[in-house]
Write an enzyme that holds these catalytic residues in place. Structure first.
Site, PDB file in Angstrom:
ATOM      1  N   CYS A 189       0.829  -1.208   0.000  1.00  0.00           N
ATOM      2  CA  CYS A 189       0.000   0.000   0.000  1.00  0.00           C
ATOM      3  C   CYS A 189       0.857   1.249   0.000  1.00  0.00           C
ATOM      4  CB  CYS A 189      -0.845   0.091   1.268  1.00  0.00           C
ATOM      5  SG  CYS A 189      -1.748  -1.380   1.683  1.00  0.00           S
ATOM      6  N   TYR A 216      12.918  -3.361  -5.276  1.00  0.00           N
ATOM      7  CA  TYR A 216      11.834  -3.397  -6.262  1.00  0.00           C
ATOM      8  C   TYR A 216      10.713  -2.393  -6.017  1.00  0.00           C
ATOM      9  CZ  TYR A 216       7.495  -5.077  -8.440  1.00  0.00           C
ATOM     10  OH  TYR A 216       6.317  -5.155  -9.130  1.00  0.00           O
ATOM     11  N   ASN A 256      -0.159   1.070   6.047  1.00  0.00           N
ATOM     12  CA  ASN A 256       0.722   0.306   5.162  1.00  0.00           C
ATOM     13  C   ASN A 256       1.517  -0.662   6.027  1.00  0.00           C
ATOM     14  OD1 ASN A 256       3.771   1.070   3.299  1.00  0.00           O
ATOM     15  ND2 ASN A 256       2.422  -0.657   3.115  1.00  0.00           N
ATOM     16  N   GLY A 257       1.397  -1.945   5.732  1.00  0.00           N
ATOM     17  CA  GLY A 257       2.127  -2.951   6.509  1.00  0.00           C
ATOM     18  C   GLY A 257       1.252  -4.135   6.824  1.00  0.00           C
ATOM     19  N   CYS A 287      12.710  -2.518   5.359  1.00  0.00           N
ATOM     20  CA  CYS A 287      12.505  -3.510   4.288  1.00  0.00           C
ATOM     21  C   CYS A 287      13.443  -3.238   3.115  1.00  0.00           C
ATOM     22  CB  CYS A 287      11.056  -3.438   3.820  1.00  0.00           C
ATOM     23  SG  CYS A 287      10.757  -4.398   2.339  1.00  0.00           S
ATOM     24  N   GLY A 312       0.001   0.296  -5.137  1.00  0.00           N
ATOM     25  CA  GLY A 312      -1.269  -0.425  -5.023  1.00  0.00           C
ATOM     26  C   GLY A 312      -2.249   0.075  -6.057  1.00  0.00           C
ATOM     27  N   CYS A 331      13.039 -12.218   3.523  1.00  0.00           N
ATOM     28  CA  CYS A 331      12.600 -12.954   2.312  1.00  0.00           C
ATOM     29  C   CYS A 331      13.764 -13.682   1.659  1.00  0.00           C
ATOM     30  CB  CYS A 331      11.888 -12.023   1.328  1.00  0.00           C
ATOM     31  SG  CYS A 331      12.780 -10.525   0.928  1.00  0.00           S
TER      32      CYS A 331
HETATM   33  P1  AMP Z   1       8.063 -14.724 -11.742  1.00  0.00           P
HETATM   34  O1  AMP Z   1       9.054 -15.079 -12.788  1.00  0.00           O
HETATM   35  O2  AMP Z   1       6.686 -15.271 -12.068  1.00  0.00           O
HETATM   36  O3  AMP Z   1       8.526 -15.096 -10.404  1.00  0.00           O
HETATM   37  O4  AMP Z   1       7.893 -13.140 -11.761  1.00  0.00           O
HETATM   38  C1  AMP Z   1       8.993 -12.289 -11.606  1.00  0.00           C
HETATM   39  C2  AMP Z   1       8.531 -10.870 -11.786  1.00  0.00           C
HETATM   40  O5  AMP Z   1       7.684 -10.464 -10.723  1.00  0.00           O
HETATM   41  C3  AMP Z   1       9.698  -9.876 -11.825  1.00  0.00           C
HETATM   42  O6  AMP Z   1       9.585  -9.114 -13.011  1.00  0.00           O
HETATM   43  C4  AMP Z   1       9.504  -9.002 -10.607  1.00  0.00           C
HETATM   44  O7  AMP Z   1       9.792  -7.654 -10.915  1.00  0.00           O
HETATM   45  C5  AMP Z   1       8.056  -9.175 -10.252  1.00  0.00           C
HETATM   46  N1  AMP Z   1       7.832  -9.099  -8.792  1.00  0.00           N
HETATM   47  C6  AMP Z   1       8.628  -9.545  -7.835  1.00  0.00           C
HETATM   48  N2  AMP Z   1       8.108  -9.326  -6.615  1.00  0.00           N
HETATM   49  C7  AMP Z   1       6.937  -8.698  -6.808  1.00  0.00           C
HETATM   50  C8  AMP Z   1       5.940  -8.170  -5.941  1.00  0.00           C
HETATM   51  N3  AMP Z   1       6.025  -8.303  -4.624  1.00  0.00           N
HETATM   52  N4  AMP Z   1       4.876  -7.551  -6.494  1.00  0.00           N
HETATM   53  C9  AMP Z   1       4.766  -7.467  -7.824  1.00  0.00           C
HETATM   54  N5  AMP Z   1       5.676  -7.952  -8.693  1.00  0.00           N
HETATM   55  C10 AMP Z   1       6.764  -8.557  -8.200  1.00  0.00           C
END
Ligand code: AMP
Length: 471
Positions: free
Chosen positions: A9, A254, A109-110, A248, A35, A448
């Site tokens: 969020c 990302y 958020n959290g 985090c 979000g 993670c």
């Molecule tokens: P996959 O290969 O299906 O594991 O997807 C990898 C993709 O998911 C990468 O392009 C990441 O940037 C994206 N990704 C990783 N973590 C998240 C997240 N928490 N929310 C949305 N997208 C994510």
């Protein structure tokens, strides 16, 4: 590139501006990446609390007539992901109630990790819950508090919470914001000057929200700190004793926008460092570096700079993919990924490509992208990931899937390489990730990547099953 994640969020709060709702709207607009399922704003004119929330994107929800129904100088706002099938609008935030402490609204958020115990306890005391979200629990704790003031009740409520929370509250005459003692999720403090030298106070998950409204970033709400902006001015106080920080790291890898300063650090700088260190640790005999847009761009720039290989945008993202599109009835292979990404054949033909992305979660999207690059003519595809393997779910506000769905939790790097069909696969080491965010003092959470959770997760089974139910 996942579309549906909940818990992630963005929050904003504006105090002391005649157009508070409009500023909150602009702030949320900049936080849209945090979000995209629902958004809401609550304001007050000193008496009533006005609220509007809906499913969808910020720009579609807050039209001029809607913003016209949100008067007053104080506002809070929220944007969130959620899962389909959930009673989604009920869970949209902010939550607003009228209770024995007056009229209050809250956005969060959290993730509160002891929410199951708190719900059970409050249920026994007669609380009735409308939503399945953690945030409503906070309002019940405030209502049950014997403290007379909202700040006092809030302090008492916060002390009962465990986990991650960056919170913004709205009362009839004040804004209160607070951050959990570990500082998992960001919350920045800003200030903005407007007509006649008047100043207004602003708070947001990320500083990119300040840039759009012309506010200046001052600092962060400290972990374990509460900031109260009311008729008596601004008051910053600790509500919890100092604890070890667990910011985090995924915000830098990302989640946050690269133009934001998060935990006092430029995200772009961290990401380029990630790419540079990745190039040193996992070099590749290749012709060019290609990012998976947008998540891999900054790291790919770093990789290219360090390796000397040219950076090429050979995957083009369609930024205008809407929520509704007409899918052909005859299934097209990998339609979802094709809708978002298209390869530039001219750049890829016959080339040995280093493909840079931020993470592999399930591996399914990555495999589709590797195939796409190869089908566009690439001779070799070397996948490089700008963080260590994601082995454990997050319980602090990033919705990674359960351990069984995380490919790296039960497969070796070589097995993952085979699954995603890459010629080689390299991940960044934990030591380099730490270095990229300059974490000399162990102030980040890496759960993670390590499975080492910085707080007790007493009801981990319940947390997992609640998450599965909401999917
Ligand atoms: P996959 O290969 O299906 O594991 O997807 C990898 C993709 O998911 C990468 O392009 C990441 O940037 C994206 N990704 C990783 N973590 C998240 C997240 N928490 N929310 C949305 N997208 C994510």
């Amino acid at each position: 590139m996942y579309d549906k994640f909940h818990e992630e969020c963005g929050v904003v709060a504006i105090s002391g501006h005649p157009e508070a709702a409009k500023l909150a709207y602009l702030g949320l607009y900049s936080l849209q990446h945090r979000g995209q399922e629902s958004a809401g704003i609550c304001t007050t004119d000193g008496d009533e609390i006005f609220c509007h929330k809906s499913m969808g994107h910020v720009a579609d929800i807050f039209t001029s007539p809607v913003l016209g129904t949100l008067p007053g100088e104080l506002a809070i706002g929220h944007t969130r992901y959620s899962t389909a099938g959930d009673t989604v609008l009920l869970n949209a935030q902010p939550f607003s109630v009228s209770c024995n402490k007056g009229r209050v609204a809250v956005a969060h958020n959290g993730n509160i990790t002891n929410v199951a115990e708190l719900r059970a306890h409050l249920g026994r005391l007669g609380s009735i819950f409308q939503a399945s979200s953690d945030t409503e629990v906070i309002l019940h704790l405030i209502a049950h508090s014997s403290e007379r003031t909202l700040a006092g009740a809030l302090r008492e409520a916060l002390l009962q919470l465990e986990g991650a929370f960056s919170l913004v509250f709205l009362a009839q005459d004040r804004i209160i914001v607070a951050r959990d003692p570990h500082g998992f999720r960001p919350l920045a403090v800003g200030e903005m000057e407007f007509s006649g030298g008047r100043k207004c106070h602003v708070f947001a998950s990320e500083t990119c929200a300040f840039d759009l409204i012309g506010a200046v970033y001052l600092n962060d709400v400290e972990p374990g700190e509460m900031v109260i902006v009311g008729p008596e001015g601004v008051n910053r106080e600790r509500w919890a004793p100092k604890q070890a920080l667990s910011q985090c790291v995924f915000e830098h890898v990302y989640f946050s926008r690269p133009d934001s300063i998060v935990f006092g650090r430029a995200v772009e700088e961290s990401r380029e460092n990630l790419g540079r260190l990745l190039a040193r640790e996992c070099p590749a005999d290749a012709d060019l570096v290609v990012p998976v847009p947008d998540s891999g761009v900054a790291a790919a720039i770093g990789y290219s700079a360090e390796s000397g290989l040219p950076f090429r945008q050979a995957l083009i993202r369609n930024h205008y993919v809407g929520r509704t599109f007409i899918e052909p009835s005859q299934a097209i292979r990998d339609f979802g990924v094709k809708l978002k990404l298209n390869p530039v054949r001219h750049l890829l033909q016959g080339q040995r490509v280093v493909l840079v992305d931020d993470s592999i979660v399930r591996g399914t999207t990555s495999r589709k992208i590797v195939r796409m690059v190869r089908q566009a003519g690439a001779r070799e595809v070397h996948l490089r990931i700008s963080c260590p393997p994601t082995v454990s779910p997050c319980f602090y506000g990033v919705d990674t899937p359960t351990r069984s769905e995380l490919i790296a939790s039960n497969h070796s790097v070589e097995e993952i390489r085979r699954f995603v069909e890459a010629d080689s696969l390299g991940y960044l080491s934990l030591a380099s990730l730490r270095k990229a965010v300059a974490d000399d003092r162990h102030e980040y959470c890496y759960a993670c990547y390590t499975g080492d959770y910085p707080t007790d997760l007493v009801n981990i089974e319940e947390l997992i099953s609640a998450r599965q139910k909401r999917r």
